[in-house]
Design a protein around this motif. Structure first.
Motif, mmCIF file in Angstrom:
data_model
loop_
_atom_site.group_PDB
_atom_site.id
_atom_site.type_symbol
_atom_site.label_atom_id
_atom_site.label_comp_id
_atom_site.label_asym_id
_atom_site.label_seq_id
_atom_site.Cartn_x
_atom_site.Cartn_y
_atom_site.Cartn_z
ATOM 1 N N PHE A 43 -4.250 -7.552 -4.222
ATOM 2 C CA PHE A 43 -4.280 -6.668 -3.050
ATOM 3 C C PHE A 43 -5.310 -7.213 -2.074
ATOM 4 N N SER A 44 -5.193 -6.758 -0.841
ATOM 5 C CA SER A 44 -6.229 -7.014 0.150
ATOM 6 C C SER A 44 -7.202 -5.845 0.032
ATOM 7 N N ALA A 45 -8.451 -6.130 -0.328
ATOM 8 C CA ALA A 45 -9.430 -5.071 -0.615
ATOM 9 C C ALA A 45 -9.902 -4.392 0.667
ATOM 10 N N PHE A 46 -10.326 -3.143 0.540
ATOM 11 C CA PHE A 46 -10.870 -2.409 1.694
ATOM 12 C C PHE A 46 -11.959 -3.226 2.387
ATOM 13 N N HIS A 47 -11.813 -3.339 3.691
ATOM 14 C CA HIS A 47 -12.792 -4.047 4.507
ATOM 15 C C HIS A 47 -12.682 -3.491 5.920
ATOM 16 N N HIS A 63 -11.816 10.111 -1.358
ATOM 17 C CA HIS A 63 -10.824 9.032 -1.484
ATOM 18 C C HIS A 63 -11.154 8.089 -2.650
ATOM 19 N N GLU A 64 -11.876 8.612 -3.650
ATOM 20 C CA GLU A 64 -12.331 7.777 -4.762
ATOM 21 C C GLU A 64 -11.184 7.018 -5.446
ATOM 22 N N ASP A 65 -10.041 7.688 -5.655
ATOM 23 C CA ASP A 65 -8.953 7.049 -6.411
ATOM 24 C C ASP A 65 -8.424 5.799 -5.704
ATOM 25 N N ILE A 66 -8.099 5.940 -4.437
ATOM 26 C CA ILE A 66 -7.515 4.793 -3.727
ATOM 27 C C ILE A 66 -8.576 3.707 -3.519
ATOM 28 N N ILE A 67 -9.837 4.106 -3.309
ATOM 29 C CA ILE A 67 -10.906 3.112 -3.133
ATOM 30 C C ILE A 67 -11.086 2.331 -4.442
ATOM 31 N N THR A 68 -11.031 3.033 -5.576
ATOM 32 C CA THR A 68 -11.192 2.363 -6.879
ATOM 33 C C THR A 68 -10.056 1.370 -7.100
ATOM 34 N N ARG A 69 -8.823 1.750 -6.717
ATOM 35 C CA ARG A 69 -7.668 0.863 -6.897
ATOM 36 C C ARG A 69 -7.731 -0.366 -6.004
ATOM 37 N N LEU A 70 -8.326 -0.199 -4.819
ATOM 38 C CA LEU A 70 -8.221 -1.266 -3.816
ATOM 39 C C LEU A 70 -9.592 -1.862 -3.428
ATOM 40 N N THR A 71 -10.494 -1.943 -4.400
ATOM 41 C CA THR A 71 -11.735 -2.702 -4.239
ATOM 42 C C THR A 71 -11.909 -3.496 -5.523
ATOM 43 N N ARG A 72 -12.671 -4.592 -5.466
ATOM 44 C CA ARG A 72 -12.875 -5.373 -6.702
ATOM 45 C C ARG A 72 -14.340 -5.691 -6.969
ATOM 46 N N ILE A 73 -15.256 -5.365 -6.036
ATOM 47 C CA ILE A 73 -16.672 -5.670 -6.318
ATOM 48 C C ILE A 73 -17.495 -4.386 -6.412
ATOM 49 N N GLY A 97 -9.841 -0.845 15.378
ATOM 50 C CA GLY A 97 -11.145 -1.425 15.068
ATOM 51 C C GLY A 97 -12.065 -0.382 14.438
ATOM 52 N N GLY A 98 -12.882 -0.820 13.480
ATOM 53 C CA GLY A 98 -13.849 0.080 12.845
ATOM 54 C C GLY A 98 -13.280 0.881 11.690
ATOM 55 N N TYR A 99 -11.945 0.863 11.503
ATOM 56 C CA TYR A 99 -11.367 1.549 10.342
ATOM 57 C C TYR A 99 -11.570 0.692 9.094
ATOM 58 N N TRP A 100 -11.739 1.357 7.938
ATOM 59 C CA TRP A 100 -11.703 0.661 6.653
ATOM 60 C C TRP A 100 -10.234 0.528 6.286
ATOM 61 N N PHE A 101 -9.811 -0.660 5.837
ATOM 62 C CA PHE A 101 -8.394 -0.785 5.494
ATOM 63 C C PHE A 101 -8.159 -1.797 4.391
ATOM 64 N N ALA A 102 -7.046 -1.571 3.686
ATOM 65 C CA ALA A 102 -6.651 -2.411 2.562
ATOM 66 C C ALA A 102 -5.141 -2.582 2.650
ATOM 67 N N ALA A 103 -4.576 -3.502 1.859
ATOM 68 C CA ALA A 103 -3.128 -3.732 1.913
ATOM 69 C C ALA A 103 -2.599 -4.108 0.544
ATOM 70 N N LYS A 104 -1.326 -3.758 0.323
ATOM 71 C CA LYS A 104 -0.685 -4.088 -0.952
ATOM 72 C C LYS A 104 0.787 -4.383 -0.692
ATOM 73 N N GLY A 118 -8.808 -11.117 -0.650
ATOM 74 C CA GLY A 118 -7.613 -11.262 -1.490
ATOM 75 C C GLY A 118 -6.529 -11.912 -0.658
ATOM 76 N N GLY A 119 -5.538 -12.524 -1.311
ATOM 77 C CA GLY A 119 -4.461 -13.186 -0.585
ATOM 78 C C GLY A 119 -4.878 -14.541 -0.051
ATOM 79 N N TYR A 120 -4.016 -15.098 0.800
ATOM 80 C CA TYR A 120 -4.214 -16.447 1.349
ATOM 81 C C TYR A 120 -4.032 -16.401 2.857
ATOM 82 N N PHE A 121 -4.748 -17.258 3.574
ATOM 83 C CA PHE A 121 -4.607 -17.241 5.031
ATOM 84 C C PHE A 121 -4.784 -18.620 5.630
ATOM 85 N N LYS A 122 -4.350 -18.718 6.865
ATOM 86 C CA LYS A 122 -4.617 -19.915 7.669
ATOM 87 C C LYS A 122 -4.731 -19.477 9.119
ATOM 88 N N GLU A 123 -5.801 -19.853 9.764
ATOM 89 C CA GLU A 123 -5.907 -19.544 11.193
ATOM 90 C C GLU A 123 -4.953 -20.451 11.962
#
Ligand code: GUN
Length: 167
Positions: free
Chosen positions: A60-64, A157-167, A112-119, A19-24
């Motif tokens: 949103f930036s999905a959990f990854h 954590h089902e509620d927040i995972i459902t809100r912040l995932t799309r696949i 590192g190694g944490y699952w994380f999302a952003a809004k 989700g979102g836009y980026f440029k290295e």
């Protein structure tokens, strides 16, 4: 032209799979050999990389997760909330922004190694931030899980995972 369109054009941003836009904006010339890296890296990696990242409030930036710590930097727009789940299931939230007298910080390190999302916090807004990692980013280290897979791992954590995932 909207501020979002301006930033996309000005910094040549492209859609990101989370989700979102980026440029290295930076990739160090030097590389670290696989033998000098922790076991979860397959192949060599650059010493460090950095991106611009733009998130709009309609998405949103999905959990990854990635293997290395990721340093987030706030630049402009709305504050941005980061949602973290450690591998043992501990949940936490942090806000990066420039309202420093109200507890916001300009930098935050996602371990590192944490699952994380952003809004983005404010409606009809955007957050323009940066993300720096070392060793350098490689999509081989990037895990974008399916919603059900993450819920099976962290049913509490089902509620927040459902809100912040799309696949
Ligand atoms: N390069 C491409 N995607 C990413 C990302 O999600 N994080 C970082 N740090 N660099 C990237």
């Amino acid at each position: 032209m909207s501020e979002v369109d301006f930033l996309i054009e000005k910094f040549d941003l492209s859609p990101h799979p989370e989700g979102g836009y980026f440029k290295e904006t930076y990739r160090s010339a030097e590389e670290i050999e696989e033998t000098a890296l922790p076991n979860d890296y397959k192949g060599s990696r650059n010493h460090s990389t950095c991106i611009y990242f733009l998130l709009t409030s309609d998405t949103f930036s999905a959990f990854h997760k990635i293997s290395q710590d990721e340093i987030w930097h706030f630049y402009s727009g709305s504050p941005l909330k980061l949602y973290l789940i450690s591998d043992n299931g501990a949940y936490s939230e942090y806000i990066i922004g420039n309202d420093f007298s109200n507890g916001q910080v300009a930098q935050f390190v996602v371990p590192g190694g944490y699952w994380f999302a952003a809004k983005t916090i404010k409606p009809n807004s955007y957050s323009f931030v940066g993300c720096t990692v070392a060793p350098g980013f490689d999509f081989a280290d990037f895990v974008l899980p399916e919603r059900q897979e993450l819920i099976d791992k962290f049913p509490q954590h089902e509620d927040i995972i459902t809100r912040l995932t799309r696949i």
